[in-house]
Design a protein around this motif. Structure first.
Motif, PDB file in Angstrom:
ATOM      1  N   PRO A  21       0.792  -1.231   0.000  1.00 28.40           N
ATOM      2  CA  PRO A  21       0.000   0.000   0.000  1.00 28.40           C
ATOM      3  C   PRO A  21       0.822   1.279   0.000  1.00 28.40           C
ATOM      4  CG  PRO A  21      -0.964  -1.601   1.486  1.00 28.40           C
ATOM      5  CD  PRO A  21       0.322  -2.191   1.025  1.00 28.40           C
ATOM      6  N   GLY A  50      -3.623  -0.396  -9.223  1.00 25.50           N
ATOM      7  CA  GLY A  50      -5.070  -0.483  -9.411  1.00 25.50           C
ATOM      8  C   GLY A  50      -5.507  -1.793 -10.001  1.00 25.50           C
ATOM      9  N   TYR A  52      -4.332  -4.592  -9.063  1.00 23.24           N
ATOM     10  CA  TYR A  52      -4.453  -5.476  -7.899  1.00 23.24           C
ATOM     11  C   TYR A  52      -5.680  -5.110  -7.065  1.00 23.24           C
ATOM     12  CZ  TYR A  52       0.453  -6.790  -8.806  1.00 23.24           C
ATOM     13  OH  TYR A  52       1.611  -7.235  -9.376  1.00 23.24           O
ATOM     14  N   ASP A  53      -5.899  -3.809  -6.933  1.00 23.85           N
ATOM     15  CA  ASP A  53      -6.981  -3.331  -6.065  1.00 23.85           C
ATOM     16  C   ASP A  53      -7.429  -1.965  -6.580  1.00 23.85           C
ATOM     17  OD1 ASP A  53      -8.639  -2.382  -4.082  1.00 23.85           O
ATOM     18  OD2 ASP A  53      -7.363  -3.011  -2.422  1.00 23.85           O
ATOM     19  N   ARG A  54      -8.675  -1.878  -7.069  1.00 23.09           N
ATOM     20  CA  ARG A  54      -9.161  -0.638  -7.676  1.00 23.09           C
ATOM     21  C   ARG A  54      -9.253   0.518  -6.676  1.00 23.09           C
ATOM     22  NH1 ARG A  54     -11.288  -1.806 -12.899  1.00 23.09           N
ATOM     23  NH2 ARG A  54      -9.988  -3.534 -13.580  1.00 23.09           N
ATOM     24  N   THR A  55      -9.197   0.233  -5.387  1.00 26.55           N
ATOM     25  CA  THR A  55      -9.250   1.332  -4.424  1.00 26.55           C
ATOM     26  C   THR A  55      -8.039   2.249  -4.565  1.00 26.55           C
ATOM     27  OG1 THR A  55      -8.197  -0.035  -2.709  1.00 26.55           O
ATOM     28  CG2 THR A  55     -10.603   0.016  -2.760  1.00 26.55           C
ATOM     29  N   PHE A  56      -6.940   1.720  -5.096  1.00 29.23           N
ATOM     30  CA  PHE A  56      -5.783   2.586  -5.335  1.00 29.23           C
ATOM     31  C   PHE A  56      -6.112   3.633  -6.397  1.00 29.23           C
ATOM     32  CE2 PHE A  56      -3.389  -1.131  -3.618  1.00 29.23           C
ATOM     33  CZ  PHE A  56      -2.735  -0.469  -2.586  1.00 29.23           C
TER      34      PHE A  56
END
Length: 374
Positions: A21, A50, A52-56
């Motif tokens: 993160p 993003g 890996y994780d769209r919250t980024f």
């Protein structure tokens, strides 16, 4: 390679193999670097995170928006693409960027334009009001070379344009006759045949996209589509089954909101219950007739009577909605002739007792009661 380039390059390689993160803030620190190569790697790195994780992507949305007017083409491409990536999941975080994205529709670089259109396309789901002021900027994309660009433009306009029914004009077009090309000594001229087939492919895509668009509009705002009801009824017999299904599904949405709208088209809908009709078209027409039956029971009863065997067969369909629609129409016919349901009494009893949905069980019970097969 400068020290800054080395650092951001190393960080980019790290996030590709061992992301964490804290890498997001490390990359964002390079977004304002003077060197466009550094900025590009930083933007690319956050897009990798993003993946890996769209919250980024949501976390960095303001930073991406700031890069929409970056002087480097590829950075604008990546920034608009990042917003489109986010939009696939949740476009709401960039709703305030609609104006900036709309400005990108006039970008000199085609990939920037297309990516911006895709991001706006996703935004029509959560914030159509943010996209509506940019209808005129979207219209030119209806004539884009790329099929997916034309589709995004059409569906976006269908969702937000004030004159939404105008965007289903493609449904009024008769299909291009691929065989109807000039011939040379009895054989189609090869070059003209190629052109004709390309015309057909593009028109087919346009008509199918228009069909999907009008279904979406009808579900959201049926009143906007009511003026198209006659055209939709005509398309029930379209040679392209996907267009015919779209027409029937749209009429279902209209009938669900106001059954009176389909009253003039009962016979056309019943005509699609014949065994020669594509199964999906027959199923969609069946649902419309069932919804419309309480409004015009006599007209529906007379129209579907010749298709009683098909209605019985539909009780064995895989879809619960088809079971319910068929049972509803059989109940209507049984009001005049209780013997209508006798051949399928056992099946109706099974649906009444074990139907997948309460509405299926209720419709089966109504048919049994009308046929005195309780």
């Amino acid at each position: 390679m400068t020290d800054t380039e080395t650092r951001v390059h190393t960080l980019l390689e790290k996030v590709r193999t061992d992301p964490e993160p804290a890498d997001a803030d490390r990359l964002l620190a390079f977004f304002d670097a003077d060197d466009p190569a550094v900025r590009r790697r930083a933007v690319e790195g956050v897009r990798v995170l993003g993946g890996y994780d769209r919250t980024f992507l949501a976390y960095a949305v303001d930073d991406f928006v700031e890069r929409l007017d970056d002087p480097a083409d590829q950075i604008r491409v990546d920034a608009t693409a990042a917003l489109g990536d986010l939009g696939e999941v949740d476009p709401d975080p960039y709703r305030d960027a609609a104006d900036a994205l709309a400005a990108c529709l006039a970008d000199d670089f085609s990939l920037v334009r297309w990516n911006a259109l895709e991001a706006l396309f996703h935004l029509t789901r959560s914030a159509p009001e943010a996209v509506r002021p940019h209808v005129e900027a979207i219209r030119p994309f209806l004539d884009a070379e790329a099929e997916h660009v034309r589709e995004h433009a059409l569906v976006s306009l269908a969702a937000v344009a004030p004159d939404r029914p105008a965007f289903v004009e493609a449904l009024r077009e008769p299909e291009v006759d691929v065989a109807g090309v000039p011939t040379r000594d009895g054989d189609p001229a090869p070059q003209l045949q190629d052109v004709r087939e390309e015309q057909f492919a593009r028109q087919r895509t346009r008509r199918r996209t228009a069909g999907r668009a009008i279904v979406a509009v009808a579900r959201d705002d049926p009143d906007a589509v009511v003026p198209c009801a006659d055209t939709l009824a005509d398309r029930l017999t379209d040679r392209d089954p996907r267009v015919a299904v779209a027409a029937a599904d749209t009429l279902f949405a209209l009938a669900d909101a106001d059954p009176a709208v389909v009253r003039p088209h009962i016979d056309a809908l019943a005509g699609r219950l014949d065994a020669d009709a594509p199964a999906d078209v027959r199923t969609s027409a069946l649902r419309v007739l069932a919804v419309a039956s309480p409004d015009t029971p006599s007209a529906v009863r007379d129209a579907v009577a010749p298709a009683v065997d098909i209605l019985r067969d539909c009780l064995h369909d895989e879809e619960p909605a088809v079971h319910a629609s068929a049972a509803t129409l059989l109940a209507l016919l049984a009001d005049d002739d209780p013997d209508i349901v006798e051949p399928v009494t056992a099946r109706l009893r099974a649906l009444r007792e074990t139907g997948d949905e309460p509405y299926v069980r209720a419709a089966a019970a109504d048919a049994l009661e009308a046929g005195r097969g309780v």
